[in-house]
Write an enzyme that holds these catalytic residues in place. Sequence first.
Site, PDB file in Angstrom:
ATOM      1  N   GLN A 121      26.748 -25.831  11.551  1.00 23.75           N
ATOM      2  CA  GLN A 121      26.831 -24.459  11.039  1.00 23.75           C
ATOM      3  C   GLN A 121      27.171 -23.510  12.181  1.00 23.75           C
ATOM      4  O   GLN A 121      26.375 -23.347  13.115  1.00 23.75           O
ATOM      5  CB  GLN A 121      25.501 -24.069  10.389  1.00 23.75           C
ATOM      6  CG  GLN A 121      25.432 -22.668   9.852  1.00 23.75           C
ATOM      7  CD  GLN A 121      24.000 -22.271   9.518  1.00 23.75           C
ATOM      8  OE1 GLN A 121      23.078 -22.603  10.249  1.00 23.75           O
ATOM      9  NE2 GLN A 121      23.813 -21.576   8.414  1.00 23.75           N
ATOM     10  N   SER A 124      25.421 -18.116  14.001  1.00 21.56           N
ATOM     11  CA  SER A 124      24.827 -17.251  15.026  1.00 21.56           C
ATOM     12  C   SER A 124      25.720 -17.130  16.251  1.00 21.56           C
ATOM     13  O   SER A 124      26.442 -18.063  16.613  1.00 21.56           O
ATOM     14  CB  SER A 124      23.459 -17.793  15.443  1.00 21.56           C
ATOM     15  OG  SER A 124      22.544 -17.733  14.376  1.00 21.56           O
ATOM     16  N   SER A 156      22.880 -26.586  15.805  1.00 22.03           N
ATOM     17  CA  SER A 156      22.294 -27.924  15.744  1.00 22.03           C
ATOM     18  C   SER A 156      23.361 -28.956  15.390  1.00 22.03           C
ATOM     19  O   SER A 156      24.182 -28.735  14.488  1.00 22.03           O
ATOM     20  CB  SER A 156      21.174 -27.980  14.704  1.00 22.03           C
ATOM     21  OG  SER A 156      20.097 -27.153  15.088  1.00 22.03           O
ATOM     22  N   GLU A 239      19.857 -22.881   2.864  1.00 23.99           N
ATOM     23  CA  GLU A 239      19.324 -23.343   4.144  1.00 23.99           C
ATOM     24  C   GLU A 239      17.812 -23.194   4.181  1.00 23.99           C
ATOM     25  O   GLU A 239      17.088 -24.102   4.602  1.00 23.99           O
ATOM     26  CB  GLU A 239      19.955 -22.552   5.287  1.00 23.99           C
ATOM     27  CG  GLU A 239      19.391 -22.908   6.657  1.00 23.99           C
ATOM     28  CD  GLU A 239      19.978 -22.051   7.770  1.00 23.99           C
ATOM     29  OE1 GLU A 239      19.928 -22.492   8.921  1.00 23.99           O
ATOM     30  OE2 GLU A 239      20.465 -20.937   7.484  1.00 23.99           O
ATOM     31  N   GLU A 372      10.661 -12.802  11.478  1.00 20.65           N
ATOM     32  CA  GLU A 372      10.685 -11.347  11.328  1.00 20.65           C
ATOM     33  C   GLU A 372      11.678 -10.931  10.237  1.00 20.65           C
ATOM     34  O   GLU A 372      11.377 -10.078   9.397  1.00 20.65           O
ATOM     35  CB  GLU A 372      11.063 -10.690  12.660  1.00 20.65           C
ATOM     36  CG  GLU A 372      10.000 -10.791  13.738  1.00 20.65           C
ATOM     37  CD  GLU A 372       9.926 -12.176  14.377  1.00 20.65           C
ATOM     38  OE1 GLU A 372       8.947 -12.446  15.079  1.00 20.65           O
ATOM     39  OE2 GLU A 372      10.863 -12.983  14.164  1.00 20.65           O
TER      40      GLU A 372
END
Length: 402
Positions: A121, A124, A156, A239, A372
């Site tokens: 993926q 980010s 990952s 996910e 968060e």
Amino acid sequence: MSTEAHQAPPPSADELRQRVRDLLATHDPATTERVEFLRARFDAGLAWVHFPVGLGGLGLPRVSQEVVDAELAAAGAPDNNPRRIGIGLGMAAPTILRYGTSEQQARFLRPLWTGEEVWCQLFSEPGAGSDLAALGTRAVRDGDDWVVTGQKVWTSMAHEARWAILVARTDPDVPKHQGITYFVLDMTAPGVQVRPLRQLTGEAEFNEVFLDGVRVPDSQRLGAVGEGWRVAQTTLMNERVSIGGMAEPREAGIIGLAARTWREHPELRTPGLHERLLRLWVDAEAARLTKEWLRQRLAAGQPGPEGSAAKFAFARLNQQISGFELDLLGEQALRYPDWTMRRPTQVDMLGGSPGFRYLRAKGNSIEGGTSEILRNIIAERVLGLPTEPRIDKDVPWKDLPK
């Protein structure tokens, strides 16, 4: 007469079992090569039964999968090693099913499910983690291709992956959520460079990925140009369910390991640790039953924001239980077998020593959405609380502070 009147009723549990027996009769697991068996299972519609006919499924409710899996497990049939291909199964596949063309579905889903092609993926970035919509990786149209340049991080299994799901900015002149497009990227294409990121555990499961003028055919775009944020929401919701909402028996996962250690070492027990274990066990069982309720809701449609709550609870419990293991075992738990950097071939959150589990659990509150951010999602989309002020909502991405 309506077309519905001609449709055959869905197979019963007994009929599903017979389908499994028919598969086993023609593909004996004891004599059939593993990949060949998995391909045959996919073609028989027994891979993921809630997928459409022809794409590894039978169009049945998700809960019907339990019947199939139990029969195949009893026969000693091989699985597709879901820990190795979890990103493909839990994130790429649902997105391809919902937004992919028929050609994309036919090309990608079968080798994805059989494990012949591993996925990663590419979401980010160094400056766009929790705020994914701020991503700066650019994709510029060049004829029938897109030329992609940028950097991704915390990826990952990128070192094992053949394909990646990628979001990139295709229009910097509109607000950040509107100028994103979603692609499937070939990890073997020229210009893709994967570098390891060593983690606290000593492993390098994570990677940073550099994209230097990588050409991606427009035929590998998922969804419309500029609608990548909407497509990505399908990936992100799935996910979080795949990380925190999997079906499990009682005492599965890390609580089972902690309970086993408690039973095997009566000399380590204290009243305070006993009370702490009981509280953790009850919390883990409540989370497991909540996940079962979530799975039943999933049977009726797409995952919603409730998956964020399951993932949040998963991270919190894993960290608390792994901390209990260390307190129970004391100095024994501090022994660590090997600090040499390792490049794993699959994601493993529970294997190894208690020390490994304690260190690995720290990543649970980051991967798949930080705790968060998940708190915000739960507050706004589950509890209906007011949203936080967003001053950049209508500002073109190019004008935002970088």
